[in-house]
Motif scaffolding. Sequence first.
Motif, PDB file in Angstrom:
ATOM      1  N   CYS A 581       0.868  -1.183   0.000  1.00 37.07           N
ATOM      2  CA  CYS A 581       0.000   0.000   0.000  1.00 37.07           C
ATOM      3  C   CYS A 581       0.905   1.234   0.000  1.00 37.07           C
ATOM      4  O   CYS A 581       1.217   1.811   1.054  1.00 37.07           O
ATOM      5  N   ILE A 582       1.308   1.644  -1.175  1.00 41.93           N
ATOM      6  CA  ILE A 582       2.361   2.656  -1.295  1.00 41.93           C
ATOM      7  C   ILE A 582       1.875   4.065  -0.956  1.00 41.93           C
ATOM      8  O   ILE A 582       2.696   4.975  -0.788  1.00 41.93           O
ATOM      9  N   SER A 583       0.565   4.276  -0.835  1.00 43.02           N
ATOM     10  CA  SER A 583       0.056   5.614  -0.515  1.00 43.02           C
ATOM     11  C   SER A 583      -0.024   5.872   0.978  1.00 43.02           C
ATOM     12  O   SER A 583      -0.332   7.001   1.384  1.00 43.02           O
ATOM     13  N   LEU A 584       0.252   4.895   1.806  1.00 42.20           N
ATOM     14  CA  LEU A 584       0.197   5.087   3.259  1.00 42.20           C
ATOM     15  C   LEU A 584       1.401   5.902   3.721  1.00 42.20           C
ATOM     16  O   LEU A 584       2.544   5.607   3.357  1.00 42.20           O
ATOM     17  N   SER A 585       1.120   6.906   4.531  1.00 40.07           N
ATOM     18  CA  SER A 585       2.197   7.716   5.106  1.00 40.07           C
ATOM     19  C   SER A 585       2.418   7.416   6.583  1.00 40.07           C
ATOM     20  O   SER A 585       3.523   7.622   7.100  1.00 40.07           O
ATOM     21  N   ARG A 586       1.418   6.933   7.268  1.00 42.74           N
ATOM     22  CA  ARG A 586       1.559   6.538   8.679  1.00 42.74           C
ATOM     23  C   ARG A 586       0.578   5.394   8.956  1.00 42.74           C
ATOM     24  O   ARG A 586      -0.402   5.204   8.234  1.00 42.74           O
ATOM     25  N   LEU A 587       0.868   4.676  10.019  1.00 42.90           N
ATOM     26  CA  LEU A 587       0.030   3.553  10.409  1.00 42.90           C
ATOM     27  C   LEU A 587      -0.059   3.545  11.934  1.00 42.90           C
ATOM     28  O   LEU A 587       0.808   3.008  12.625  1.00 42.90           O
ATOM     29  N   ALA A 604       6.351   2.390   0.464  1.00 48.40           N
ATOM     30  CA  ALA A 604       7.489   3.270   0.181  1.00 48.40           C
ATOM     31  C   ALA A 604       7.389   4.623   0.873  1.00 48.40           C
ATOM     32  O   ALA A 604       8.415   5.254   1.134  1.00 48.40           O
ATOM     33  N   HIS A 605       6.175   5.123   1.174  1.00 40.20           N
ATOM     34  CA  HIS A 605       6.010   6.442   1.776  1.00 40.20           C
ATOM     35  C   HIS A 605       5.686   6.375   3.264  1.00 40.20           C
ATOM     36  O   HIS A 605       5.401   7.405   3.884  1.00 40.20           O
ATOM     37  N   LEU A 606       5.709   5.224   3.846  1.00 41.95           N
ATOM     38  CA  LEU A 606       5.400   5.066   5.266  1.00 41.95           C
ATOM     39  C   LEU A 606       6.582   5.550   6.105  1.00 41.95           C
ATOM     40  O   LEU A 606       7.723   5.121   5.883  1.00 41.95           O
ATOM     41  N   HIS A 607       6.295   6.455   7.082  1.00 43.99           N
ATOM     42  CA  HIS A 607       7.377   6.976   7.921  1.00 43.99           C
ATOM     43  C   HIS A 607       7.136   6.759   9.403  1.00 43.99           C
ATOM     44  O   HIS A 607       8.034   7.014  10.215  1.00 43.99           O
ATOM     45  N   ASN A 608       5.951   6.282   9.790  1.00 37.47           N
ATOM     46  CA  ASN A 608       5.667   6.118  11.215  1.00 37.47           C
ATOM     47  C   ASN A 608       4.763   4.904  11.417  1.00 37.47           C
ATOM     48  O   ASN A 608       3.732   4.766  10.762  1.00 37.47           O
ATOM     49  N   LEU A 627      10.742   4.894   6.325  1.00 35.64           N
ATOM     50  CA  LEU A 627      10.339   4.641   7.712  1.00 35.64           C
ATOM     51  C   LEU A 627      11.367   5.246   8.659  1.00 35.64           C
ATOM     52  O   LEU A 627      12.563   4.927   8.593  1.00 35.64           O
ATOM     53  N   VAL A 628      10.879   6.105   9.564  1.00 40.15           N
ATOM     54  CA  VAL A 628      11.764   6.810  10.507  1.00 40.15           C
ATOM     55  C   VAL A 628      11.570   6.297  11.922  1.00 40.15           C
ATOM     56  O   VAL A 628      12.540   6.139  12.677  1.00 40.15           O
ATOM     57  N   GLU A 629      10.337   5.979  12.303  1.00 47.61           N
ATOM     58  CA  GLU A 629      10.054   5.632  13.696  1.00 47.61           C
ATOM     59  C   GLU A 629       9.126   4.423  13.748  1.00 47.61           C
ATOM     60  O   GLU A 629       8.154   4.330  12.988  1.00 47.61           O
ATOM     61  N   ALA A 630       9.434   3.502  14.666  1.00 50.37           N
ATOM     62  CA  ALA A 630       8.600   2.320  14.907  1.00 50.37           C
ATOM     63  C   ALA A 630       8.485   2.132  16.409  1.00 50.37           C
ATOM     64  O   ALA A 630       9.489   1.914  17.093  1.00 50.37           O
ATOM     65  N   SER A 631       7.249   2.214  16.898  1.00 50.59           N
ATOM     66  CA  SER A 631       6.988   2.111  18.337  1.00 50.59           C
ATOM     67  C   SER A 631       6.010   0.960  18.578  1.00 50.59           C
ATOM     68  O   SER A 631       4.867   1.006  18.130  1.00 50.59           O
ATOM     69  N   LEU A 632       6.494  -0.057  19.297  1.00 52.34           N
ATOM     70  CA  LEU A 632       5.699  -1.244  19.588  1.00 52.34           C
ATOM     71  C   LEU A 632       5.606  -1.419  21.099  1.00 52.34           C
ATOM     72  O   LEU A 632       6.547  -1.087  21.832  1.00 52.34           O
ATOM     73  N   GLN A 633       4.492  -1.966  21.564  1.00 55.63           N
ATOM     74  CA  GLN A 633       4.264  -2.133  23.005  1.00 55.63           C
ATOM     75  C   GLN A 633       4.125  -3.598  23.412  1.00 55.63           C
ATOM     76  O   GLN A 633       3.724  -3.879  24.532  1.00 55.63           O
ATOM     77  N   SER A 634       4.476  -4.511  22.540  1.00 57.12           N
ATOM     78  CA  SER A 634       4.294  -5.927  22.829  1.00 57.12           C
ATOM     79  C   SER A 634       5.554  -6.526  23.437  1.00 57.12           C
ATOM     80  O   SER A 634       6.662  -6.318  22.928  1.00 57.12           O
ATOM     81  N   ALA A 635       5.373  -7.292  24.516  1.00 53.53           N
ATOM     82  CA  ALA A 635       6.476  -8.025  25.146  1.00 53.53           C
ATOM     83  C   ALA A 635       6.549  -9.459  24.656  1.00 53.53           C
ATOM     84  O   ALA A 635       7.382 -10.237  25.135  1.00 53.53           O
ATOM     85  N   ARG A 636       5.678  -9.842  23.713  1.00 48.03           N
ATOM     86  CA  ARG A 636       5.626 -11.216  23.198  1.00 48.03           C
ATOM     87  C   ARG A 636       6.156 -11.306  21.775  1.00 48.03           C
ATOM     88  O   ARG A 636       5.895 -12.277  21.068  1.00 48.03           O
ATOM     89  N   LEU A 637       6.921 -10.345  21.339  1.00 46.36           N
ATOM     90  CA  LEU A 637       7.401 -10.289  19.966  1.00 46.36           C
ATOM     91  C   LEU A 637       8.365 -11.446  19.696  1.00 46.36           C
ATOM     92  O   LEU A 637       9.393 -11.586  20.365  1.00 46.36           O
ATOM     93  N   SER A 638       8.021 -12.296  18.713  1.00 42.64           N
ATOM     94  CA  SER A 638       8.873 -13.429  18.366  1.00 42.64           C
ATOM     95  C   SER A 638       9.591 -13.227  17.043  1.00 42.64           C
ATOM     96  O   SER A 638      10.576 -13.921  16.769  1.00 42.64           O
ATOM     97  N   ARG A 639       9.141 -12.294  16.212  1.00 40.27           N
ATOM     98  CA  ARG A 639       9.808 -12.027  14.953  1.00 40.27           C
ATOM     99  C   ARG A 639       9.588 -10.584  14.548  1.00 40.27           C
ATOM    100  O   ARG A 639       8.449 -10.125  14.440  1.00 40.27           O
ATOM    101  N   LEU A 640      10.701  -9.855  14.321  1.00 42.78           N
ATOM    102  CA  LEU A 640      10.663  -8.461  13.876  1.00 42.78           C
ATOM    103  C   LEU A 640      11.630  -8.322  12.713  1.00 42.78           C
ATOM    104  O   LEU A 640      12.844  -8.507  12.877  1.00 42.78           O
ATOM    105  N   ASP A 641      11.109  -8.017  11.536  1.00 44.08           N
ATOM    106  CA  ASP A 641      11.910  -7.922  10.318  1.00 44.08           C
ATOM    107  C   ASP A 641      11.815  -6.497   9.779  1.00 44.08           C
ATOM    108  O   ASP A 641      10.770  -6.076   9.273  1.00 44.08           O
ATOM    109  N   ALA A 646      16.400   2.025   5.519  1.00 43.50           N
ATOM    110  CA  ALA A 646      17.630   2.819   5.624  1.00 43.50           C
ATOM    111  C   ALA A 646      17.457   4.080   6.450  1.00 43.50           C
ATOM    112  O   ALA A 646      18.426   4.579   7.036  1.00 43.50           O
ATOM    113  N   GLU A 647      16.246   4.631   6.534  1.00 42.37           N
ATOM    114  CA  GLU A 647      16.026   5.887   7.248  1.00 42.37           C
ATOM    115  C   GLU A 647      15.559   5.682   8.687  1.00 42.37           C
ATOM    116  O   GLU A 647      15.248   6.665   9.365  1.00 42.37           O
TER     117      GLU A 647
END
Length: 702
Positions: A581-587, A604-608, A627-641, A646-647
């Motif tokens: 979904c290349i038109s998404l700028s944030r999620l 491609a345009h997602l930054h948050n 993508l500049v910032e990624a904030s997750l609140q899960s303590a059960r994370l088994s896979r993060l790719d 680069a940004e």
Amino acid sequence: MMPRRGAQPSRQQQAFESLLDQEYTAAHTSSTGNNANRGRARGEKRGRQSKRAVVDKRDSDRLPGFALRDSLHSEHGTCLPSPALEQLYSMFGNAIDKNGISAVLSECSNSVEAAIEVLLAMSEGNQCQAPSKSSPAQSAKYEGVLPGSSYWSWLPEECKGLVMRHLDSRDLAKAARTCKEFAKHIREVRAGLAFLNIPPGMSIAAMQGMVAAYTGAASVSLARCAGQLRHTVDFANAFGAVSRGAAARVQGQPLEKLNMKGCIALRTDDIVTLCDYFDTLRGLTLRGCEDIDDAAVIMLSKYTAAQQTLPEALDALDIGAPDGAVSELAATNTIPTVPSYRNVSLQRSVLSNSLVGLRHSEAPSNPHSHLHPVLSADESEQSHSTSSAQRRQGQLLHSGSRLGLESLSLAGCEKVTEKGVTALLRGSAAAHSLTCLDVSRCAGLSGNALDIPPKAMLKQLIGNCCHAITSVTIQLPSTAPLESVSLTGCRKLKQVYISAPRLTDLAVDDCPQLHSLEVQCPNLTVLSASKCSQLNGFAPVLECPKLQQLNLFGCRQLLSEDIEEVLESLPELTRLNVNGCISLSRLVLKACTKLEWLDCSGCAHLHNISTPSSALTHMTAVACQRLVEASLQSARLSRLDLLNCAELRSLSFPELDQAMAQQLAGPVNLAGRKPRPKDHLSRRVNMCGCDRLPEAVLKALA
């Protein structure tokens, strides 16, 4: 080639040396007495005897099933068969001494099966002795047992049934003629099979016998015979054989489903013949029957047998009922319905046998449990109609008023148009019974041909690859049973409006012109709208509070505002796919507190990215170049790719924050550090290509 020094001679070498000894003995007895030759022969003999002694000193018994001729004699002086000993050694050599095995075989008169029984008892620790020749009972028990005979009788019944289930229909037919025991097991296998696929090349008589033999097969397929069904006569003969075979079953299942997949020569006239021969069909597959048109579909929409109550049928044919029988049934509200047939004599015969069942019935609540209609000799020519009447009667008496087809597949029938589908969905018979309809790849369907009327009884609608369909409108009441709709690959589909209270699964994948999708289904759990490149929102809103899986892969026109507005009304969402979904700028997923799986790769345009879900276990954001910032609140994370982001400058989740805090608490002793556990952060997080992350984050992930 000489064996290596100290190596054990092979069986071939020992046998060869034995043959040399025999030749030497024969030559020595016939010699004339040449002293020089005698001396040389004595030397050679001494050399061979010395080698023979070395071989004898070694444990030759460890070679199972082989012994030289002078060691074949047992203590009784009899010569035992080496193949039998080899077989017994291989079976019991590890549990019983080989001398004991030879003795048991000798006492059993060289009977392998008798010896095996004794050895089995000995190996299990039982104090079982070898049968004595003087015992008449034991001699009778082992009389006629030949070595190498089959051990089929030793298998338990369950294993015999499993063996038979691995045979195909032709092998089963051959094995059934072998013996009574095989025939018994094969009858059980046939009774347990619910589907029968008739192989090609069978004659009409063989086809009829095969259908009759498989008493439990409620579904019959003629798909493999499609190549030999080319003319109307061929179809009539095949339908007649299947119908007569199903009628000849004794206490068997009625024929409920017929598969005619790939019969490209099937036409409307053949559908008429089919309806005449079969009166108990509940499912029909016509996939790939290219000549099926609207006339055939309209005929199938009317496929049913008229019903009337038993008293009405008796009055119509002037047949007297037993005194009090009908009134007793009316008092208990159990008056059955019987079919009405064109043949009056056939109808009279069916009703007469019904009255016999009423007279001899012991339980008024089920007065038709012993009905077995018997026809006269004059009606033998109409065997297919007679058998259909009998089966139809039994089904109607036990299943009530359910008539018509329940499932119909018209996939690939290109001549079927909106007229035929409308007749199916609005007809007098099929509209009240049809629950599954497949019209995939029907090129003749166009416009809004798949609109379902409110009173339809459909549970599943499959309309994949109908390229002329432009819109679908389904608005059903709360009592409508529709549960699944699939509209995948409809290239000209532009608008979809569905309001179905019981719908649970909806698929509109690969519809490139779909731009409006409105769904109001309170019980919907799965929605897939992948590769809908023109989809720019949900108008006015997606009302699916129980939705758990949402697939929006490749929806390039979707904006962040549209996604966030939809996700606010989906508190039960567990899987979200917005890959491509290349038109998404944030999620920002504030309301999705139960989210477990998230894929936002290729945006491609997602930054948050921000999600408060504590249940998140898998997240993929590959090649999100901005993508500049990624904030997750899960303590059960088994896979993060986060490959090739680069940004990316800020990454936060509870386990990473804890690792960074431990790192800042004091220096780490690298020399005494323990090895990483299998679930270490570095094994579950892929940060390749994320070169702009802070050094503290990279060290914590190292």
